[in-house]
Design a protein around this motif. Sequence first.
Motif, PDB file in Angstrom:
ATOM      1  N   ASP A  59      -3.375   4.657 -13.816  1.00  0.00           N
ATOM      2  CA  ASP A  59      -3.138   5.771 -12.903  1.00  0.00           C
ATOM      3  C   ASP A  59      -4.076   5.688 -11.699  1.00  0.00           C
ATOM      4  O   ASP A  59      -3.657   5.897 -10.552  1.00  0.00           O
ATOM      5  N   ALA A  60      -5.338   5.389 -11.952  1.00  0.00           N
ATOM      6  CA  ALA A  60      -6.312   5.301 -10.866  1.00  0.00           C
ATOM      7  C   ALA A  60      -6.000   4.126  -9.947  1.00  0.00           C
ATOM      8  O   ALA A  60      -6.190   4.209  -8.723  1.00  0.00           O
ATOM      9  N   THR A  61      -5.507   3.034 -10.506  1.00  0.00           N
ATOM     10  CA  THR A  61      -5.167   1.861  -9.703  1.00  0.00           C
ATOM     11  C   THR A  61      -3.984   2.157  -8.788  1.00  0.00           C
ATOM     12  O   THR A  61      -3.993   1.819  -7.600  1.00  0.00           O
ATOM     13  N   ALA A  62      -2.950   2.786  -9.335  1.00  0.00           N
ATOM     14  CA  ALA A  62      -1.786   3.143  -8.513  1.00  0.00           C
ATOM     15  C   ALA A  62      -2.188   4.082  -7.389  1.00  0.00           C
ATOM     16  O   ALA A  62      -1.762   3.926  -6.235  1.00  0.00           O
ATOM     17  N   GLU A  63      -3.034   5.054  -7.708  1.00  0.00           N
ATOM     18  CA  GLU A  63      -3.503   5.990  -6.689  1.00  0.00           C
ATOM     19  C   GLU A  63      -4.338   5.269  -5.630  1.00  0.00           C
ATOM     20  O   GLU A  63      -4.229   5.555  -4.434  1.00  0.00           O
ATOM     21  N   HIS A  64      -5.145   4.306  -6.046  1.00  0.00           N
ATOM     22  CA  HIS A  64      -5.983   3.531  -5.119  1.00  0.00           C
ATOM     23  C   HIS A  64      -5.118   2.759  -4.131  1.00  0.00           C
ATOM     24  O   HIS A  64      -5.386   2.767  -2.918  1.00  0.00           O
ATOM     25  N   VAL A  65      -4.091   2.093  -4.621  1.00  0.00           N
ATOM     26  CA  VAL A  65      -3.207   1.310  -3.745  1.00  0.00           C
ATOM     27  C   VAL A  65      -2.449   2.230  -2.792  1.00  0.00           C
ATOM     28  O   VAL A  65      -2.328   1.955  -1.591  1.00  0.00           O
ATOM     29  N   PHE A  66      -1.953   3.345  -3.314  1.00  0.00           N
ATOM     30  CA  PHE A  66      -1.189   4.270  -2.475  1.00  0.00           C
ATOM     31  C   PHE A  66      -2.083   4.921  -1.425  1.00  0.00           C
ATOM     32  O   PHE A  66      -1.664   5.123  -0.281  1.00  0.00           O
ATOM     33  N   ALA A  67      -3.318   5.216  -1.775  1.00  0.00           N
ATOM     34  CA  ALA A  67      -4.257   5.801  -0.808  1.00  0.00           C
ATOM     35  C   ALA A  67      -4.514   4.835   0.346  1.00  0.00           C
ATOM     36  O   ALA A  67      -4.639   5.253   1.501  1.00  0.00           O
ATOM     37  N   GLY A  68      -4.598   3.532   0.032  1.00  0.00           N
ATOM     38  CA  GLY A  68      -4.762   2.548   1.094  1.00  0.00           C
ATOM     39  C   GLY A  68      -3.567   2.518   2.027  1.00  0.00           C
ATOM     40  O   GLY A  68      -3.717   2.401   3.252  1.00  0.00           O
ATOM     41  N   HIS A  69      -2.379   2.638   1.468  1.00  0.00           N
ATOM     42  CA  HIS A  69      -1.152   2.700   2.277  1.00  0.00           C
ATOM     43  C   HIS A  69      -1.167   3.920   3.196  1.00  0.00           C
ATOM     44  O   HIS A  69      -0.851   3.816   4.386  1.00  0.00           O
ATOM     45  N   LEU A  70      -1.564   5.070   2.666  1.00  0.00           N
ATOM     46  CA  LEU A  70      -1.605   6.286   3.469  1.00  0.00           C
ATOM     47  C   LEU A  70      -2.644   6.185   4.575  1.00  0.00           C
ATOM     48  O   LEU A  70      -2.426   6.680   5.694  1.00  0.00           O
ATOM     49  N   ALA A  71      -3.768   5.546   4.291  1.00  0.00           N
ATOM     50  CA  ALA A  71      -4.801   5.390   5.308  1.00  0.00           C
ATOM     51  C   ALA A  71      -4.266   4.581   6.485  1.00  0.00           C
ATOM     52  O   ALA A  71      -4.531   4.915   7.657  1.00  0.00           O
TER      53      ALA A  71
END
Length: 228
Positions: A59-71
């Motif tokens: 879950d934390a990994t998926a959120e990490h990747v998605f946060a990079g996309h949003l940035a």
Amino acid sequence: MASNAQRRDVTRERILKAAARLLSEEGPSAVTTRRVAHEAGLQPPALYRLFQDKDDLLDATAEHVFAGHLANKLTTAPSDDPVEDLRAGWNLQIGFGLANPYVFGLLLDPARARDTPGQAKGLLILAERVHRIAAAGRLRVSEERAINLIHSAGIGTVHTLLALPPERSDPHLADAAFEAIARAVLTDEPAAPAQDPAAVIASFRSLLPDLPNLTEAEAALLDEWLQR
């Protein structure tokens, strides 16, 4: 000298980067605590001090990747055309889902579904783009309905494209889906009252937060009337 909190953050970042590589290249089954620890140059106990178990790490990994996309998404300045900005955001989101199928699947898995900061921020970005369209008089439905339609159509488009076998892939499906949504929620031109009352109401609702001399309760009541 780095504090304990700083060292913890650095270690967490190393773990998530290693897990993200494994997830992207081999899928969720490869993201084991032992494998991730090895890739990050750490001992397995270091992971357990930061993540409860494999599911927590995924879950934390998926959120990490998605946060990079949003940035990356937030670095793009808005243009003078809010509709084109919406189209650009749509294309970025579809592209992210297709390039990151495992992350997309984890974020939207009904068995794991939960609100995350990244998902909330993504919806906020969409809401802001829809709000600009409403303020320009180009929205024929409420902002709430437009957001829900666009969000659900984007998810469905990515799901469909990922599920199609290569020989049946449709490179124009995402564009066609956006055009269908655009016809459902947008007007061709800024509406005049005689042309499209719904668009005028949507535009007026977008201005409510900026109206002077209205209390919060009065603005809420006016918004309720407009929705009716």
